[in-house]
Design a protein around this motif. Sequence first.
Motif, PDB file in Angstrom:
ATOM      1  N   PRO A  67      17.559  15.887  29.403  1.00 33.86           N
ATOM      2  CA  PRO A  67      18.050  17.228  29.759  1.00 33.86           C
ATOM      3  C   PRO A  67      19.301  17.567  28.944  1.00 33.86           C
ATOM      4  N   LEU A 110       9.743  18.091  30.894  1.00 34.35           N
ATOM      5  CA  LEU A 110       9.527  17.984  32.331  1.00 34.35           C
ATOM      6  C   LEU A 110       8.109  17.471  32.531  1.00 34.35           C
ATOM      7  N   LEU A 120      15.603  25.017  32.777  1.00 35.47           N
ATOM      8  CA  LEU A 120      14.998  23.815  33.352  1.00 35.47           C
ATOM      9  C   LEU A 120      15.319  23.723  34.845  1.00 35.47           C
ATOM     10  N   ILE A 123      12.866  15.286  41.729  1.00 34.29           N
ATOM     11  CA  ILE A 123      13.017  14.639  40.422  1.00 34.29           C
ATOM     12  C   ILE A 123      13.246  13.144  40.652  1.00 34.29           C
ATOM     13  N   LYS A 181       5.007  15.877  34.947  1.00 31.62           N
ATOM     14  CA  LYS A 181       4.413  15.660  36.261  1.00 31.62           C
ATOM     15  C   LYS A 181       3.191  14.774  36.098  1.00 31.62           C
ATOM     16  N   ILE A 186      12.369  13.977  34.170  1.00 30.64           N
ATOM     17  CA  ILE A 186      12.862  14.745  33.028  1.00 30.64           C
ATOM     18  C   ILE A 186      13.284  13.773  31.949  1.00 30.64           C
ATOM     19  N   ARG A 193      13.230  25.899  36.939  1.00 26.88           N
ATOM     20  CA  ARG A 193      11.852  25.410  37.013  1.00 26.88           C
ATOM     21  C   ARG A 193      11.688  24.268  38.017  1.00 26.88           C
ATOM     22  N   ILE A 194      12.746  23.500  38.269  1.00 21.37           N
ATOM     23  CA  ILE A 194      12.595  22.304  39.119  1.00 21.37           C
ATOM     24  C   ILE A 194      13.034  22.537  40.563  1.00 21.37           C
ATOM     25  N   ALA A 233       8.446  14.894  39.767  1.00 17.77           N
ATOM     26  CA  ALA A 233       8.531  15.040  38.313  1.00 17.77           C
ATOM     27  C   ALA A 233       9.636  14.143  37.784  1.00 17.77           C
TER      28      ALA A 233
END
Length: 212
Positions: A33, A19, A40, A49, A21, A30, A43-44, A28
């Motif tokens: 995945p 992930l 995950l 994204i 940034k 990824i 977290r997002i 962000a």
Amino acid sequence: MGLHIESFSLGPLQTNAYLLKGSEEGKAIIIDPGMNPAALIKRIADLEIEAILLTHAHFDHMGGVDEIRKLKQCPVYLHTLESEWLDNAKLNGSTRWPQVTGPLTTDPAEFDLADGLELNLIGETFTVYHTPGHSPGSVSFLCGEHLFSGDVLFRLGVGRTDLPGGRERDLIHSIQHTLYSFPDEVTVYPGHGPRTSIGYEKQRNPYVPEGT
Ligand SMILES: [Zn+2]
Ligand SMILES: [Zn+2]
């Protein structure tokens, strides 16, 4: 500012999802995945994204794509040579290990990757390098001194070449001529296992012969 990197080890093959940034607040991307992406996804929750980048389309790297793409409405980037793999469970390998997973498929990628392409995402620039051998459409992403190498180069290891489209000669060539052309201090974030650096692998990786 530079890149902020978090890694998640996902699924039965402990595939690294990254992930990332950059300088754009709240955004962000990824990379890869994998299966069972619950940690995950948690977290997002508050992040936009911008993209999912795939180093290649093996099931252990794309297993979480469907869920995250639907949740976040984000486009997927994958090399042209594997554009048919996401919706083909045989090609992405998910039919090969029934003890690990059932067949996995998702819609094709929105964007095709090619060697030399520069992606401007999260306020940073990612350069795409075509690094075939583990799979025909394997790519590595370079952002500043950070290299995301998928299943091409690992710490003291290299990707297997016995899966469809794999070729050992191509793999070694990709590492010697593309990845090893980067400065020694470039940090390598592989698809499995711990991070390493180009300099460390050049000196110690037992699978890559010296010279051409
Ligand atoms: Zn793979
Ligand atoms: Zn893998």
